[in-house]
Structures are given as structure tokens and as C-alpha cells.
Motif scaffolding. Structure first.
Motif, mmCIF file in Angstrom:
data_model
loop_
_atom_site.group_PDB
_atom_site.id
_atom_site.type_symbol
_atom_site.label_atom_id
_atom_site.label_comp_id
_atom_site.label_asym_id
_atom_site.label_seq_id
_atom_site.Cartn_x
_atom_site.Cartn_y
_atom_site.Cartn_z
ATOM 1 N N SER A 36 0.715 -1.152 0.196
ATOM 2 C CA SER A 36 0.114 0.024 0.131
ATOM 3 C C SER A 36 0.960 1.211 0.000
ATOM 4 C CB SER A 36 -0.775 -0.037 1.089
ATOM 5 O OG SER A 36 0.108 0.229 2.352
ATOM 6 N N GLY A 37 0.458 2.254 0.468
ATOM 7 C CA GLY A 37 1.292 3.622 0.542
ATOM 8 C C GLY A 37 0.927 4.684 -0.428
ATOM 9 N N TYR A 38 -0.099 4.441 -1.237
ATOM 10 C CA TYR A 38 -0.617 5.727 -1.912
ATOM 11 C C TYR A 38 -1.975 6.202 -1.456
ATOM 12 C CZ TYR A 38 2.959 4.818 -5.216
ATOM 13 O OH TYR A 38 4.367 4.688 -6.037
ATOM 14 N N GLY A 39 -2.473 5.673 -0.237
ATOM 15 C CA GLY A 39 -3.777 6.100 0.290
ATOM 16 C C GLY A 39 -3.371 7.095 1.356
ATOM 17 N N LEU A 40 -2.699 6.881 2.383
ATOM 18 C CA LEU A 40 -2.138 7.294 3.473
ATOM 19 C C LEU A 40 -3.489 8.042 4.304
ATOM 20 C CD1 LEU A 40 0.677 9.687 1.532
ATOM 21 C CD2 LEU A 40 0.741 7.313 2.629
ATOM 22 N N THR A 41 -4.460 7.552 4.210
ATOM 23 C CA THR A 41 -5.685 7.644 5.176
ATOM 24 C C THR A 41 -5.949 6.275 5.749
ATOM 25 O OG1 THR A 41 -7.512 7.416 3.714
ATOM 26 C CG2 THR A 41 -6.583 9.713 4.013
ATOM 27 N N VAL A 42 -6.411 6.314 7.005
ATOM 28 C CA VAL A 42 -6.805 4.835 7.555
ATOM 29 C C VAL A 42 -7.696 4.167 6.381
ATOM 30 C CG1 VAL A 42 -8.249 3.799 9.040
ATOM 31 C CG2 VAL A 42 -6.674 5.652 9.853
ATOM 32 N N HIS A 43 -8.847 4.746 5.893
ATOM 33 C CA HIS A 43 -9.458 4.254 5.038
ATOM 34 C C HIS A 43 -8.834 3.688 3.617
ATOM 35 C CE1 HIS A 43 -13.227 3.346 2.363
ATOM 36 N NE2 HIS A 43 -12.603 4.455 1.553
ATOM 37 N N ASP A 44 -8.122 4.807 3.166
ATOM 38 C CA ASP A 44 -7.554 4.572 1.887
ATOM 39 C C ASP A 44 -6.359 3.298 1.874
ATOM 40 O OD1 ASP A 44 -8.987 5.954 -0.349
ATOM 41 O OD2 ASP A 44 -8.338 7.824 1.021
ATOM 42 N N GLU A 45 -5.596 3.622 3.009
ATOM 43 C CA GLU A 45 -4.485 2.502 3.233
ATOM 44 C C GLU A 45 -5.313 0.977 3.589
ATOM 45 O OE1 GLU A 45 -1.057 2.576 2.994
ATOM 46 O OE2 GLU A 45 -1.660 4.191 2.025
ATOM 47 N N ALA A 46 -6.246 0.782 4.316
ATOM 48 C CA ALA A 46 -6.965 -0.331 4.324
ATOM 49 C C ALA A 46 -7.637 -0.841 3.108
ATOM 50 C CB ALA A 46 -8.003 -0.292 5.475
ATOM 51 N N GLU A 96 -1.343 17.168 4.294
ATOM 52 C CA GLU A 96 -2.426 17.811 5.294
ATOM 53 C C GLU A 96 -1.995 17.514 6.575
ATOM 54 O OE1 GLU A 96 -3.420 15.235 3.097
ATOM 55 O OE2 GLU A 96 -4.154 13.660 4.219
ATOM 56 N N SER A 97 -0.702 16.570 6.898
ATOM 57 C CA SER A 97 -0.327 16.156 8.305
ATOM 58 C C SER A 97 1.006 16.720 8.396
ATOM 59 C CB SER A 97 -0.279 14.516 8.267
ATOM 60 O OG SER A 97 -1.486 14.035 7.947
ATOM 61 N N GLU A 98 1.199 16.764 9.912
ATOM 62 C CA GLU A 98 2.748 17.055 10.572
ATOM 63 C C GLU A 98 3.194 15.652 10.802
ATOM 64 O OE1 GLU A 98 4.113 19.868 10.949
ATOM 65 O OE2 GLU A 98 2.184 20.732 9.973
ATOM 66 N N ILE A 99 4.232 15.485 10.785
ATOM 67 C CA ILE A 99 5.285 13.950 10.663
ATOM 68 C C ILE A 99 4.583 13.715 12.088
ATOM 69 C CG2 ILE A 99 7.380 15.164 11.540
ATOM 70 C CD1 ILE A 99 8.453 12.623 9.733
ATOM 71 N N ALA A 100 4.624 13.972 13.279
ATOM 72 C CA ALA A 100 4.631 13.476 14.457
ATOM 73 C C ALA A 100 3.076 12.947 14.542
ATOM 74 C CB ALA A 100 4.864 14.447 15.646
ATOM 75 N N ASP A 101 2.053 13.973 14.241
ATOM 76 C CA ASP A 101 0.751 13.475 14.166
ATOM 77 C C ASP A 101 0.695 11.951 13.284
ATOM 78 O OD1 ASP A 101 0.290 15.492 15.812
ATOM 79 O OD2 ASP A 101 -0.308 16.626 14.135
ATOM 80 N N TYR A 102 1.237 12.225 12.092
ATOM 81 C CA TYR A 102 0.971 11.093 11.204
ATOM 82 C C TYR A 102 1.527 9.672 11.541
ATOM 83 C CZ TYR A 102 0.549 8.602 6.750
ATOM 84 O OH TYR A 102 0.029 7.692 5.984
ATOM 85 N N VAL A 103 2.730 9.930 12.286
ATOM 86 C CA VAL A 103 3.408 8.623 12.897
ATOM 87 C C VAL A 103 2.524 7.785 13.679
ATOM 88 C CG1 VAL A 103 5.303 7.660 14.305
ATOM 89 C CG2 VAL A 103 5.931 9.304 12.267
ATOM 90 N N GLU A 104 1.986 8.931 14.643
ATOM 91 C CA GLU A 104 0.979 8.465 15.706
ATOM 92 C C GLU A 104 -0.307 7.642 14.984
ATOM 93 O OE1 GLU A 104 0.197 11.321 18.858
ATOM 94 O OE2 GLU A 104 -1.648 10.753 18.884
ATOM 95 N N LEU A 105 -0.792 8.217 13.779
ATOM 96 C CA LEU A 105 -1.792 7.616 13.072
ATOM 97 C C LEU A 105 -1.345 6.302 12.696
ATOM 98 C CD1 LEU A 105 -4.756 8.005 11.897
ATOM 99 C CD2 LEU A 105 -3.810 8.922 10.089
ATOM 100 N N VAL A 106 -0.226 6.224 11.855
ATOM 101 C CA VAL A 106 0.460 5.044 11.104
ATOM 102 C C VAL A 106 0.515 3.923 12.169
ATOM 103 C CG1 VAL A 106 2.104 4.115 9.891
ATOM 104 C CG2 VAL A 106 1.286 6.266 9.184
ATOM 105 N N THR A 107 1.133 4.416 13.283
ATOM 106 C CA THR A 107 1.251 3.450 14.381
ATOM 107 C C THR A 107 0.104 2.951 15.292
ATOM 108 O OG1 THR A 107 2.033 4.869 15.911
ATOM 109 C CG2 THR A 107 3.835 3.909 14.754
#
Ligand code: ZN
Length: 374
Positions: A130-140, A164-175
Motif C-alpha cells: 500500500s502507500g498511496y492512500g495515506l488515510t486509514v480508509h485508503d490504506e486499508a 495535510e499532516s505534521e510528521i509526529a501526528d502522522y506517525v501516531e496515526l500510522v502506528t
């Protein structure tokens, strides 16, 4: 299913310890597996016989690194780059916008089209990220679509930080939530560890979260410049893909840890970067895989034969080493023991070449040499 004898093979590549390459050979397929191989004159009788007329037969290619769940076209970006503009990792965001806008059916049709293109070129096992969605819905949904086609699916939410994201927030979402939703569809977790993408601490956080969720780690490492990715890969026992910019310590870390270095020469071809030095890795005793990295931005080839030809021409590999890396090396990268070779017990995934020897894959670059893929 009745056993089938495949015979009159001019050159058979098995990667068996005793007989890795045989002339005038045959093998028996029973229940979808290799049941016997050896000299044609010593072959057992079988009701079904397939005579390949002296052609070479090799294991099906194992493409251990692709990004097939995407929409859109970046040929204009390629044309601009070929007329002098440098590649920037942010180009990924163009594909993200197109992928988010596509329907599930469009994405699945795109994956199917590229997989059939790969199969026609001799590839029988494909990893898909994956990797071209970058939202919960689009990655899933990207991973759910990939899983319809292969067990070798990789969650790459940490491909690039979305606009649309800051890196720290995005890492929190990804993990966190994204990992939770994606893990059921993935075998692997991956991170693009690079300046402009994710640093050492963020990459470690992503991979450790994935491991805790039961996924196996792999890394995009040292593609655009030197960096911490390879050392992190060695520490975690993760295959490290790209490996274009390596220090002596990086080369030692790969060899000593026994991780597989995945080299993706389609990227350097398409971005006019220097090719990775396969010879340096092989001379250090490292295991090397070759893969296409098939994606619409930095490497839009689906041809493993093309990667072999470049690896032989420009990366210091012998034709035999390059073929091993495109078959058994890819299987090692994906931790699969029954593909990438044709020893007894292997899946009967094989490719009949329109050539008397596998050497033609590099000797006749750009020529469609695959007669049949099984
Ligand atoms: Zn990649």
C-alpha cells in the motif's frame, strides 16, 4: 491431477545444491509441486508429457518489491525529469491524490492488469505494498485489494507524510488506528526511511509497532543518499531495499546480519541516479535480491528481465548471480522457501524461455523471451 513430465529442456535452472543448472534435462510435476528432476534420458514415464523443444526453463521470477495499488499516470513528470529536473520524493503525493479519487474497482483492475503483464514476462510471485492512500480508509482498502491477488502484502502507510499532516501526528496515526485497520490484510510492514520522508526514530517507531501487531518488518533504505535505514534493518533483521548509497559499515552490517539487500535498478534507470553496487555486496558475502519496484513515479517497469539486464550490464553481477537474485533472492527476501527454485518439493512455478539459455535474459535486453509461464 495426473503427474506431468516436462522434458527436452536444453538448460534447466533448479538452484539445487548438487545440480543447480542441468543440460538436457526433465522434471516431473505432481500435485502442483516438483516431484523429480534430472537428466532427460533418466526421466520416469508419465501419462502427460510436455516437450519444450530444447528451450531453457527457469524458476518463475519472484518480484519482492512493487507498489501496484495506485491510479494515475506520471509520464509528464518522467519526461520533465529526462529533460533535466531532479527527482523529489514528494512526487508520491501526485499518485496519492489520484489513488484516493479512484474506486475500488478501478484500483483492482489496475492491479490485475499489471499482474497479468508481469506473468506474461515470467513473474509468478509478487509482493504488493500500500502507500498511496495515506488515510486509514485508503490504506486499508489498498491492502484489502492487494490481498485479493497475493499473500505477500505490505502495509506502507509510512511512505510519505501526506500534505495535510505534521510528521509526529502522522506517525501516531500510522502506528495506531491505521495499523490496527491494516494489519489484518498485511504480512509485512514497511517504511520509507529517507530525508524528506521518515527519519531513524520515526522509522523505528513504525516498524516496532508493526512487529508488535504481528507483521514482519522491511525497509526502503539508503535510496537517495546515505542514511540510518540499513543499520536499522540489520538490527531488526529486516530486508533492506534500495541500498544505493552504502558506507563500508552498512555493507558489513548487511553481510553480518544475514538480511537480504534488495536492489531495484529500475529506479536508478528512471531517475538517472547511480546504480547500486551489487558486486560490492556480493563480494562481502551479502544475499542480494533484484526487484522491479514497479510504481508510477520512480520505476514504471514490470520486467524482471530488464532488471537482470541492467544488473549484469551496470551493477557488476554475472548473468547467473542476477538470475539467482531475481528468483531465489526474491524468495529469500520474502522468507518463502517453496518458490524461486525448482528443487523437489518446490511449487511448480516455472518459466519456459524462448531461448536456449538463461544468459539470453541479459544478452538480449528488451526482447520478449518468455514463451510460457506456469
Ligand atoms: Zn518502493
Amino acid at each position: 491431477m495426473t503427474p506431468m513430465l516436462v522434458t527436452n529442456i536444453g538448460e534447466l535452472v533448479t538452484w539445487d545444491d548438487e545440480q543447480p543448472i542441468l543440460d538436457d534435462a526433465a522434471f516431473v510435476v505432481d500435485g502442483g509441486r516438483i516431484a523429480w528432476f534430472g537428466r532427460r534420458t533418466e526421466a520416469p514415464d508419465a501419462d502427460a508429457v510436455r516437450d519444450v523443444g530444447g528451450a531453457a526453463v527457469i524458476p518463475g521470477f519472484v518480484d519482492s518489491h512493487t507498489h501496484l495499488v495506485f491510479a494515475g499516470d506520471r509520464s509528464a513528470e518522467f519526461e520533465a525529469r529526462m529533460t533535466g529536473q531532479p527527482y523529489a520524493a514528494g512526487g508520491i503525493r501526485t499518485t496519492v491524490a489520484a489513488t484516493r479519487a479512484a474506486t475500488d474497482e478501478q484500483l483492482a483492475a489496475n492491479v490485475a492488469r499489471h499482474l497479468s503483464e508481469m506473468r506474461a514476462q515470467g513473474t509468478t510471485t509478487v509482493e504488493i505494498k500500500s502507500g498511496y492512500g495515506l488515510t486509514v480508509h485508503d490504506e486499508a482498502r489498498s491492502l484489502a485489494i492487494a490481498r485479493e491477488f497475493t499473500e505477500q502484502t505490505t502495509f506502507l502507510g509510512a511512505h510519505v507524510v501526506p500534505a495535510e499532516s505534521e510528521i509526529a501526528d502522522y506517525v501516531e496515526l500510522v502506528t495506531g488506528e491505521m495499523l490496527e485497520r491494516c494489519a489484518p490484510y498485511a504480512r509485512w510492514i514497511d517504511v520509507f526511511c529517507e530525508d524528506g520522508a521518515f527519519g531513524a526514530d520515526e522509522s523505528r517507531a513504525v516498524l516496532e509497532a508493526g512487529i508488535a501487531a504481528g507483521l514482519l518488518p522491511r525497509i526502503h533504505a539508503n535510496q537517495l543518499g546515505p542514511g540510518p535505514g540499513v543499520q536499522l534493518a540489520a538490527e531488526l533483521g529486516a530486508p533492506a531495499d534500495h541500498c544505493t548509497y552504502l558506507s563500508d559499515a552498512d555493507v558489513s552490517a548487511i553481510a553480518d546480519s544475514g538480511i537480504v539487500a534488495g536492489l531495484l535498478p529500475g529506479v536508478e534507470f528512471s531517475t538517472r541516479q547511480p546504480y547500486p553496487d551489487a558486486r560490492r555486496l556480493l563480494d562481502a558475502g551479502a544475499a542480494v535480491a533484484l526487484a522491479t519496484d514497479c510504481n508510477p513515479g520512480s520505476s514504471f517497469t514490470s520486467s524482471m528481465a530488464f532488471c537482470i539486464a541492467v544488473a549484469v550490464r551496470d551493477m557488476g553481477m554475472s548473468p547467473r548471480e542476477a538470475l539467482w537474485s531475481a528468483t531465489a533472492g526474491g524468495a529469500a527476501s520474502l522468507r518463502l522457501d517453496d518458490v524461486g527454485h525448482l528443487r523437489v518439493g518446490a511449487k511448480a512455478d516455472f518459466t519456459v524461455l524462448n531461448a536456449p539459455s538463461y544468459v539470453h535474459l541479459a544478452y538480449r535486453p528488451g526482447v520478449p523471451l518468455v514463451a510460457a509461464t506456469s
